[in-house]
Design a protein around this motif. Sequence first.
Motif, mmCIF file in Angstrom:
data_model
loop_
_atom_site.group_PDB
_atom_site.id
_atom_site.type_symbol
_atom_site.label_atom_id
_atom_site.label_comp_id
_atom_site.label_asym_id
_atom_site.label_seq_id
_atom_site.Cartn_x
_atom_site.Cartn_y
_atom_site.Cartn_z
ATOM 1 N N THR A 53 0.846 -1.186 0.000
ATOM 2 C CA THR A 53 0.000 0.000 0.000
ATOM 3 C C THR A 53 0.884 1.239 0.000
ATOM 4 N N LEU A 54 0.706 2.059 -1.007
ATOM 5 C CA LEU A 54 1.436 3.312 -1.109
ATOM 6 C C LEU A 54 0.587 4.444 -0.530
ATOM 7 N N SER A 55 1.261 5.437 0.017
ATOM 8 C CA SER A 55 0.582 6.615 0.559
ATOM 9 C C SER A 55 1.116 7.865 -0.102
ATOM 10 N N CYS A 56 0.248 8.836 -0.271
ATOM 11 C CA CYS A 56 0.625 10.132 -0.825
ATOM 12 C C CYS A 56 0.019 11.197 0.091
ATOM 13 N N VAL A 57 0.872 11.869 0.835
ATOM 14 C CA VAL A 57 0.418 12.932 1.730
ATOM 15 C C VAL A 57 0.449 14.254 0.977
ATOM 16 N N ILE A 58 -0.670 14.967 1.051
ATOM 17 C CA ILE A 58 -0.853 16.191 0.268
ATOM 18 C C ILE A 58 -0.897 17.393 1.195
ATOM 19 N N SER A 59 -0.139 18.410 0.857
ATOM 20 C CA SER A 59 -0.228 19.663 1.597
ATOM 21 C C SER A 59 -0.352 20.801 0.600
ATOM 22 N N GLU A 60 -1.171 21.801 0.944
ATOM 23 C CA GLU A 60 -1.389 22.939 0.062
ATOM 24 C C GLU A 60 -1.734 24.167 0.872
ATOM 25 N N ASP A 61 -1.488 25.318 0.279
ATOM 26 C CA ASP A 61 -1.746 26.568 0.984
ATOM 27 C C ASP A 61 -3.231 26.812 1.137
ATOM 28 N N THR A 62 -4.001 26.488 0.105
ATOM 29 C CA THR A 62 -5.439 26.710 0.098
ATOM 30 C C THR A 62 -6.115 25.474 -0.467
ATOM 31 N N TYR A 63 -7.160 25.007 0.192
ATOM 32 C CA TYR A 63 -7.875 23.825 -0.291
ATOM 33 C C TYR A 63 -8.418 24.103 -1.699
ATOM 34 N N SER A 64 -8.342 23.108 -2.552
ATOM 35 C CA SER A 64 -8.853 23.249 -3.917
ATOM 36 C C SER A 64 -9.421 21.922 -4.377
ATOM 37 N N ARG A 65 -10.354 22.011 -5.314
ATOM 38 C CA ARG A 65 -10.849 20.796 -5.955
ATOM 39 C C ARG A 65 -9.764 20.301 -6.898
ATOM 40 N N LYS A 66 -9.456 19.053 -6.763
ATOM 41 C CA LYS A 66 -8.355 18.544 -7.566
ATOM 42 C C LYS A 66 -8.471 17.035 -7.737
ATOM 43 N N CYS A 67 -7.645 16.528 -8.617
ATOM 44 C CA CYS A 67 -7.544 15.092 -8.843
ATOM 45 C C CYS A 67 -6.126 14.653 -8.484
ATOM 46 N N ILE A 68 -6.058 13.533 -7.811
ATOM 47 C CA ILE A 68 -4.784 12.934 -7.461
ATOM 48 C C ILE A 68 -4.631 11.646 -8.256
ATOM 49 N N THR A 69 -3.526 11.522 -8.892
ATOM 50 C CA THR A 69 -3.293 10.374 -9.763
ATOM 51 C C THR A 69 -1.975 9.700 -9.424
ATOM 52 N N TRP A 70 -1.987 8.390 -9.470
ATOM 53 C CA TRP A 70 -0.757 7.615 -9.346
ATOM 54 C C TRP A 70 -0.253 7.269 -10.747
ATOM 55 N N PHE A 71 1.019 7.581 -10.962
ATOM 56 C CA PHE A 71 1.719 7.190 -12.180
ATOM 57 C C PHE A 71 2.840 6.230 -11.795
ATOM 58 N N ARG A 72 3.349 5.533 -12.788
ATOM 59 C CA ARG A 72 4.526 4.711 -12.565
ATOM 60 C C ARG A 72 5.419 4.764 -13.798
ATOM 61 N N GLN A 73 6.702 4.547 -13.542
ATOM 62 C CA GLN A 73 7.656 4.547 -14.649
ATOM 63 C C GLN A 73 8.705 3.483 -14.403
ATOM 64 N N ASN B 14 -8.256 9.629 2.342
ATOM 65 C CA ASN B 14 -8.675 9.989 3.684
ATOM 66 C C ASN B 14 -8.505 11.502 3.762
ATOM 67 N N ASN B 15 -9.597 12.235 3.562
ATOM 68 C CA ASN B 15 -9.487 13.689 3.491
ATOM 69 C C ASN B 15 -9.077 14.289 4.841
ATOM 70 N N ALA B 16 -9.438 13.632 5.926
ATOM 71 C CA ALA B 16 -9.045 14.141 7.242
ATOM 72 C C ALA B 16 -7.526 14.098 7.410
ATOM 73 N N ARG B 17 -6.894 13.145 6.752
ATOM 74 C CA ARG B 17 -5.439 13.016 6.828
ATOM 75 C C ARG B 17 -4.735 13.553 5.601
ATOM 76 N N ASN B 18 -5.514 14.121 4.667
ATOM 77 C CA ASN B 18 -4.928 14.652 3.434
ATOM 78 C C ASN B 18 -4.035 13.618 2.752
ATOM 79 N N THR B 19 -4.533 12.413 2.677
ATOM 80 C CA THR B 19 -3.727 11.317 2.150
ATOM 81 C C THR B 19 -4.523 10.523 1.121
ATOM 82 N N VAL B 20 -3.852 10.173 0.057
ATOM 83 C CA VAL B 20 -4.404 9.261 -0.950
ATOM 84 C C VAL B 20 -3.581 7.984 -0.915
ATOM 85 N N TYR B 21 -4.270 6.860 -1.000
ATOM 86 C CA TYR B 21 -3.621 5.560 -0.910
ATOM 87 C C TYR B 21 -3.748 4.799 -2.228
#
Length: 129
Positions: free
Chosen positions: A19-39, A74-81
């Motif tokens: 299970t991979l985690s991606c923690v997101i931080s931003e200055d101002t909340y915005s509607r956005k899409c989070i995507t996992w890529f691989r190479q 998990n929006n409370a943790r600003n994390t995408v898994y």
Amino acid sequence: QIHLVESGGGSVQAGGSLTLSCVISEDTYSRKCITWFRQAPGKEREGVARIHNTAGGWRHYADSVNGRFIISQNNARNTVYLQMGGLEPEDTAMYYCAAAAVRPDNSCPVLLPGAYKYWGQGTQVTVSS
């Protein structure tokens, strides 16, 4: 500005899970899409899975991982898994999470690297046979 940090990569045998985690931080909340890529070495960067941070958590998977990977947030943790199951040696790659603002119709950008402005540093996944 959006800052992304991935973690959770490692080495597993074929058939295993990670299970991979991606923690997101931003200055101002915005509607956005989070995507996992691989190479993988010598290959182009490939979109794997994406999720909308509102819109009921709309999500989409590439055919290569559909049925084996699950993207969640998990929006409370600003994390995408990214839960990865049934791993195969072909899944070996550096995995990146990326963020982009939603399009004017509130949909996610296409599953191409050029559509995403913000990137994490990546986390390596190695699957042995």
